[in-house]
Write a protein that holds these residues in place. Structure first.
Motif, mmCIF file in Angstrom:
data_model
loop_
_atom_site.group_PDB
_atom_site.id
_atom_site.type_symbol
_atom_site.label_atom_id
_atom_site.label_comp_id
_atom_site.label_asym_id
_atom_site.label_seq_id
_atom_site.Cartn_x
_atom_site.Cartn_y
_atom_site.Cartn_z
ATOM 1 N N PHE A 1 -67.544 -24.617 15.932
ATOM 2 C CA PHE A 1 -68.518 -25.478 15.735
ATOM 3 C C PHE A 1 -69.846 -25.290 16.731
ATOM 4 O O PHE A 1 -70.969 -25.513 16.404
ATOM 5 C CB PHE A 1 -67.674 -26.735 16.179
ATOM 6 C CG PHE A 1 -68.766 -28.231 15.881
ATOM 7 C CD1 PHE A 1 -68.835 -28.621 14.559
ATOM 8 C CD2 PHE A 1 -69.354 -28.660 16.962
ATOM 9 C CE1 PHE A 1 -69.694 -29.497 14.510
ATOM 10 C CE2 PHE A 1 -70.241 -29.974 16.907
ATOM 11 C CZ PHE A 1 -70.249 -30.318 15.547
ATOM 12 N N GLY B 1 -68.151 -40.632 16.997
ATOM 13 C CA GLY B 1 -67.617 -39.522 16.242
ATOM 14 C C GLY B 1 -67.924 -38.329 16.794
ATOM 15 O O GLY B 1 -68.861 -38.124 17.616
ATOM 16 N N PHE B 2 -67.123 -37.118 16.894
ATOM 17 C CA PHE B 2 -67.390 -35.933 17.469
ATOM 18 C C PHE B 2 -68.135 -35.226 16.853
ATOM 19 O O PHE B 2 -68.697 -34.236 17.420
ATOM 20 C CB PHE B 2 -66.155 -35.018 17.782
ATOM 21 C CG PHE B 2 -65.341 -35.457 19.065
ATOM 22 C CD1 PHE B 2 -66.203 -35.333 20.194
ATOM 23 C CD2 PHE B 2 -64.049 -35.730 19.018
ATOM 24 C CE1 PHE B 2 -65.838 -35.730 21.392
ATOM 25 C CE2 PHE B 2 -63.582 -36.103 20.203
ATOM 26 C CZ PHE B 2 -64.133 -36.297 21.384
ATOM 27 N N TRP C 1 -69.705 -28.556 9.575
ATOM 28 C CA TRP C 1 -68.819 -27.610 10.044
ATOM 29 C C TRP C 1 -68.429 -26.610 8.997
ATOM 30 O O TRP C 1 -68.638 -25.374 9.129
ATOM 31 C CB TRP C 1 -67.585 -28.123 10.909
ATOM 32 C CG TRP C 1 -66.617 -27.523 11.583
ATOM 33 C CD1 TRP C 1 -65.377 -28.012 11.802
ATOM 34 C CD2 TRP C 1 -66.515 -26.065 11.909
ATOM 35 N NE1 TRP C 1 -64.633 -26.766 12.518
ATOM 36 C CE2 TRP C 1 -65.358 -25.677 12.453
ATOM 37 C CE3 TRP C 1 -67.436 -24.918 11.871
ATOM 38 C CZ2 TRP C 1 -64.999 -24.624 12.928
ATOM 39 C CZ3 TRP C 1 -67.168 -23.793 12.340
ATOM 40 C CH2 TRP C 1 -65.951 -23.423 13.008
ATOM 41 N N LYS D 1 -58.963 -33.361 23.774
ATOM 42 C CA LYS D 1 -58.948 -33.232 22.159
ATOM 43 C C LYS D 1 -58.335 -31.964 21.831
ATOM 44 O O LYS D 1 -58.597 -31.002 22.811
ATOM 45 C CB LYS D 1 -60.142 -33.849 21.660
ATOM 46 C CG LYS D 1 -61.277 -32.573 21.879
ATOM 47 C CD LYS D 1 -62.584 -32.991 21.414
ATOM 48 C CE LYS D 1 -63.722 -32.101 21.707
ATOM 49 N NZ LYS D 1 -63.528 -30.721 21.246
ATOM 50 N N ARG E 1 -70.991 -35.023 19.547
ATOM 51 C CA ARG E 1 -70.514 -33.728 20.513
ATOM 52 C C ARG E 1 -71.857 -33.655 21.778
ATOM 53 O O ARG E 1 -72.105 -32.598 22.300
ATOM 54 C CB ARG E 1 -70.737 -32.551 19.873
ATOM 55 C CG ARG E 1 -69.932 -31.433 20.756
ATOM 56 C CD ARG E 1 -70.653 -30.084 20.857
ATOM 57 N NE ARG E 1 -70.336 -29.221 21.542
ATOM 58 C CZ ARG E 1 -70.233 -29.181 23.025
ATOM 59 N NH1 ARG E 1 -70.773 -30.208 23.696
ATOM 60 N NH2 ARG E 1 -69.524 -28.249 23.673
ATOM 61 N N GLY F 1 -69.417 -34.800 9.489
ATOM 62 C CA GLY F 1 -69.244 -33.652 10.394
ATOM 63 C C GLY F 1 -68.403 -32.606 9.764
ATOM 64 O O GLY F 1 -68.638 -31.370 9.942
ATOM 65 N N GLY G 1 -59.147 -35.838 10.565
ATOM 66 C CA GLY G 1 -59.261 -34.539 9.689
ATOM 67 C C GLY G 1 -59.704 -33.339 10.396
ATOM 68 O O GLY G 1 -59.040 -32.468 9.902
ATOM 69 N N SER G 2 -60.265 -33.577 11.601
ATOM 70 C CA SER G 2 -60.840 -32.048 12.285
ATOM 71 C C SER G 2 -59.970 -32.198 13.546
ATOM 72 O O SER G 2 -59.692 -30.933 13.884
ATOM 73 C CB SER G 2 -62.231 -32.113 12.333
ATOM 74 O OG SER G 2 -62.946 -32.489 11.082
ATOM 75 N N LEU G 3 -60.147 -33.050 14.321
ATOM 76 C CA LEU G 3 -59.772 -33.001 15.617
ATOM 77 C C LEU G 3 -58.725 -34.233 16.089
ATOM 78 O O LEU G 3 -58.507 -35.133 15.358
ATOM 79 C CB LEU G 3 -60.908 -33.140 16.728
ATOM 80 C CG LEU G 3 -62.119 -32.387 16.362
ATOM 81 C CD1 LEU G 3 -63.200 -32.753 17.142
ATOM 82 C CD2 LEU G 3 -61.627 -31.142 16.912
ATOM 83 N N LYS H 1 -57.387 -36.679 18.841
ATOM 84 C CA LYS H 1 -57.855 -37.003 20.456
ATOM 85 C C LYS H 1 -56.768 -37.732 20.947
ATOM 86 O O LYS H 1 -55.907 -38.636 20.347
ATOM 87 C CB LYS H 1 -58.729 -38.155 19.994
ATOM 88 C CG LYS H 1 -60.262 -37.437 19.716
ATOM 89 C CD LYS H 1 -60.522 -36.866 18.415
ATOM 90 C CE LYS H 1 -60.301 -38.050 17.127
ATOM 91 N NZ LYS H 1 -60.619 -37.410 15.927
ATOM 92 N N ILE I 1 -69.141 -40.911 12.882
ATOM 93 C CA ILE I 1 -69.258 -39.592 12.348
ATOM 94 C C ILE I 1 -68.290 -38.506 12.467
ATOM 95 O O ILE I 1 -68.194 -37.756 13.520
ATOM 96 C CB ILE I 1 -70.719 -38.995 12.600
ATOM 97 C CG1 ILE I 1 -71.964 -40.044 12.659
ATOM 98 C CG2 ILE I 1 -70.925 -37.739 11.612
ATOM 99 C CD1 ILE I 1 -73.380 -39.433 12.740
ATOM 100 N N GLY I 2 -67.083 -38.657 11.914
ATOM 101 C CA GLY I 2 -66.028 -37.777 12.064
ATOM 102 C C GLY I 2 -66.048 -36.464 11.115
ATOM 103 O O GLY I 2 -67.191 -36.142 10.722
ATOM 104 N N SER I 3 -64.933 -36.333 10.369
ATOM 105 C CA SER I 3 -65.026 -35.270 9.314
ATOM 106 C C SER I 3 -65.804 -36.027 8.094
ATOM 107 O O SER I 3 -66.919 -35.455 7.694
ATOM 108 C CB SER I 3 -63.669 -35.138 8.805
ATOM 109 O OG SER I 3 -62.589 -34.658 9.936
ATOM 110 N N ASP J 1 -66.932 -25.817 24.602
ATOM 111 C CA ASP J 1 -66.547 -27.299 24.016
ATOM 112 C C ASP J 1 -65.372 -27.573 24.970
ATOM 113 O O ASP J 1 -65.372 -28.825 25.425
ATOM 114 C CB ASP J 1 -66.100 -27.101 22.479
ATOM 115 C CG ASP J 1 -65.904 -28.421 22.057
ATOM 116 O OD1 ASP J 1 -66.820 -29.432 22.691
ATOM 117 O OD2 ASP J 1 -64.945 -28.642 21.434
#
Ligand SMILES: Nc1ncnc2c1ncn2[C@@H]1O[C@H](COP(=O)(O)OP(=O)(O)O)[C@@H](O)[C@H]1O
Ligand SMILES: CC(C)(COP(=O)(O)O)[C@@H](O)C(=O)NCCC(=O)O
Length: 712
Positions: free
Chosen positions: A300, A392-393, A288, A144, A396, A284, A89-91, A93, A259-261, A520
């Motif tokens: 982020f 999950g990102f 964000w 990513k 970070r 996440g 949903g966000s990144l 990979k 823990i992604g979006s 990042d």
């Protein structure tokens, strides 16, 4: 032989350093697993351990001109770079593979390779290729991009030429008349975007996405990492990172909290045996998204940076705010416990602009982290699990986030459950998708067969290449020079993050050690490049190969680490001189030497800040890092000139020495090898002896004086 250190280590410490030589090159056959997913669908894995196909092997180029000519294996089925993708949903990979060989020496274009593969297939009547899946020697890279900048990802894939051939060697070129040419490459993909962007990728790259289930991939990726990668999992408490050794035979059960979006919680009971037991839409993406709206941050990382300077008590309603400054002892709540996140913002007299962005950022980070940790703990409790891995990102690699989650898990579970984090935190799904290619047989590899490297090359994220391209030496040197000229310190390509204190009961401001997070993009998020050396096997005569620890000098001790960092720093000019001398002392070599020194200093600076940045630090890994750095700047053997000189001297005395030897030749040989090995690691006494005498004297001394608990 190499003179590794100059400075003194005389007498004060008595270390035994074994070289990581206890691995030998050999391939062996192991059975593969065919795990069954809960849904009953089979996860396909390589049926047999791969073999190199050596038929038709030929030297490429002239042996006279080229000291290390490449060997072409035209019948090796899959010498191709390729990748798997996780579009979240966000990144996005990307995990992609590249061959070990120096591409400048083996200019096999993808088109040529397709041709070779086509011919190979024809010669096999189109049959058995699909069933021989060699594990390749090569590198796995982790990159990513932001999902809303998918075009940058597509450009990256194109620029790296990752897509032209598919995994079973079918040509993708439209002008290729062979059968299957129109099918395009088939790429393993996972995440919601594998559905959403399938058409786009087909249009732009001509690839077809072979969709793998997201949960399957997350679990497969994590199981692989835990089994195979040294120092993958770690705890993070009060700013301290501690690697956890996971026993591959005792990994299950555990809870994976990705823990992604959004957040998925998966109970994992075995290989391919799992159940998604819970999830939450506060993840996440929430951090964000809300953070961007509330703080007007552009990235982020900007919010994370803000949070490092924040004080959440200005925004959060604390127990003390409600209880007139008192603790609520009866139910165990201190006055500083957050009673209600953002509770103070209910005050009608203040607008958003009256609150500091920093305070809002910290309040939000704590709110989301505590909430996820608490739901995770409740699920662990529900299923009797004590090990919780957070991926999950959203994490970070950020110290404060990890501390907060750890604190909450520890607090609620009263120390019964443990929060663990992962160096490849956000790449589980992409890795799982990559592993699902039948051909790799990667799942069968052991930790001995991977080496993680941290090149100074250009990590790429969000489409922006930071620094020079990884393989372009000249670009890399110019980049180093540019920064040196500016007087800037180049930092190794991994982020620092500021550890801070946290706690359900506290609202202490995080103690930022460094002013800011490293960008990042430069981060590569504590992830290096994984080198696959599938032919490495542990030395079979080791008493207990599983427990064999080649690195006996552990640098987690502050004094010990400082000692060795100083030694390595002070020795650097000598090493550069030796390396440059070995290459004839040309201007080009000097330039490379300076760049190497700069790069290695940057790594040392990085490790001084965060010793565990690249995994558990030992003297052996530090020396390997230095060696790798030398190779990055094309110093293949810094001690070549010394070796040549010594070899000549040794050959001159060899006849006399042979005359001296009696029946105990084998013993003499082993003692000599051990003596050289010890010398190689740079004992000061050996270095002194070498200065005053010759190799033959070292050898004699080792035979006569050194008494070690050797078995021979
Ligand atoms: N550079 C970044 N851009 C956007 N989000 C980031 C970035 N770095 C970390 N994140 C965090 O990572 C989350 C996405 O994590 P990820 O594991 O990639 O999930 P997804 O598969 O949903 O994209 C974001 O919601 C955000 O909280
Ligand atoms: C739908 C998802 C699996 C997608 O994965 P993601 O892109 O967030 O990594 C994830 O966002 C999720 O689990 N959301 C929580 C939904 C819920 O259980 O309430």
């Amino acid at each position: 032989m190499s003179e590794s250190f100059e400075a003194s280590k005389v007498g004060t410490r008595n270390h035994t350093v074994e070289k990581q030589g206890a691995y030998l090159q050999e391939s062996h056959q192991t059975d593969s697993v065919n795990p069954v997913t809960p849904a009953g669908s089979m996860m396909h894995r390589s049926p047999s351990r791969p073999q190199l196909d050596l038929s038709g092997a030929a030297i490429h180029g002239s042996q006279e001109e080229d000291r290390t000519p490449a060997i072409l294996l035209p019948n090796q089925s899959d010498d191709i770079s390729h990748f798997a993708i996780d579009i979240g949903g966000s990144l996005i990979k990307l995990v992609y593979f590249s061959r070990h060989s120096d591409s400048s020496k083996t200019p096999i274009t993808p088109r040529k390779m397709c041709g070779l593969l086509e011919r190979r297939r024809e010669s096999l009547n189109g049959g058995s290729l699909r069933h021989t899946f060699p594990v390749l020697g090569g590198r796995l890279h982790f990159v990513k991009f932001e999902t809303n900048k998918i075009n940058e990802c597509i450009e990256f894939i194109e620029s790296k030429k990752l897509h032209p051939c598919n995994i079973i060697g079918e040509s993708t070129y439209k002008d290729d008349a062979s059968e299957g040419a129109d099918d395009g490459a088939v790429i393993k993909a996972t995440g919601g975007g594998a559905f959403k962007y399938a058409e786009l990728l087909k249009d732009k790259l001509g690839v077809t996405l072979d969709k793998e289930d997201e949960m399957d991939c997350l679990v497969a990726g994590l199981n692989f990492l835990l089994k195979t990668i040294r120092d993958e999992a770690f705890t993070h408490v009060d700013g301290q990172k501690q690697f956890v050794q996971i026993d591959p035979n005792d990994m299950f059960p555990y809870l994976l909290v990705n823990i992604g979006s959004g957040v998925s919680m998966i109970k994992v009971d075995g290989e391919g045996e799992f159940q998604r037991v819970s999830g939450t839409n506060v993840g996440g993406g929430t951090f964000w998204g809300l953070g961007r709206l509330l703080t007007n941050s552009k990235s982020f990382d900007e919010i994370l940076e803000l949070s490092q300077k924040g004080d959440n008590s200005a925004v959060d309603m604390l127990v003390g705010d409600i209880y007139g400054g008192l603790d609520y002892n009866k139910i165990g709540l201190s006055a500083s416990t957050i009673a209600s996140s953002f509770g103070k913002a209910t005050s009608g007299s203040k607008d958003l602009s009256d609150y500091k962005r920093e305070d809002i950022a910290l309040s939000l980070l704590r709110m989301i982290s505590y909430n996820i940790a608490q739901i995770a703990y409740l699920n662990a409790l529900r299923y009797g699990l004590t090990r919780i891995f957070f991926g999950g990102f959203f994490i970070r690699g950020h110290a404060y986030t990890m501390d907060t989650i750890s604190f909450a898990v520890g607090f609620w579970s009263k120390g019964e459950a443990q929060a663990m984090f992962l160096r490849h935190e956000g790449f589980l799904g992409a890795l799982g998708a990559f592993l699902s290619y039948d051909k790799h047989g990667l799942a069968n590899l052991t930790s001995h067969q991977f080496v993680e490297r941290f090149p100074m090359g250009a990590p790429c994220a969000g489409g922006e290449i930071q620094g020079p391209p990884i393989h372009d030496l000249n670009g890399k040197i110019t980049w180093m020079e540019k920064f040196m000229a500016k007087g800037n310190e180049i930092m190794a390509p991994v982020p620092t993050s500021a550890p801070g204190t946290t706690g359900v009961g506290g609202f202490g401001r995080p103690l930022a050690r460094s002013g800011s997070l490293r960008s990042d993009s430069s981060a590569a998020l504590n992830v290096g490049v994984l080198w696959l050396v599938p032919t490495l096997e542990p030395f079979p005569l080791l008493k207990d190969p599983k427990r064999y620890e080649p690195s006996t000098i552990d640098l987690s001790d502050d004094d010990e680490r400082e000692y060795w960092f100083n030694i390595l720093s002070s020795h650097l000019p000598t090493l550069v001189g030796t390396a440059v001398g070995s290459e004839g002392g040309t201007d080009g070599a000097k330039r490379r030497g300076d760049a190497f020194a700069q790069a290695f200093r940057a790594h040392l600076a990085r490790l001084r800040q965060e010793p565990a940045a690249y995994g558990k630090l030992s003297l052996a890994t530090l020396l390997e890092l230095r060696e790798e750095c030398l190779r990055e700047f094309h110093f293949m053997d810094a001690y070549r000139a010394i070796k040549q000189r010594e070899n000549e001297a040794s050959l001159a005395v060899l006849p006399d020495l042979l005359n001296e030897l009696d029946d105990a030749r084998l013993l003499a040989l082993i003692e000599g090898v051990l003596a050289a090995n010890i010398f190689d690691w740079g004992s000061h006494a050996c270095v002194e002896l070498y200065r005053k005498g010759t190799i033959i004297e070292i050898y004699r001394m080792s035979r006569n004086k050194m008494r070690r608990p050797w078995r021979v």
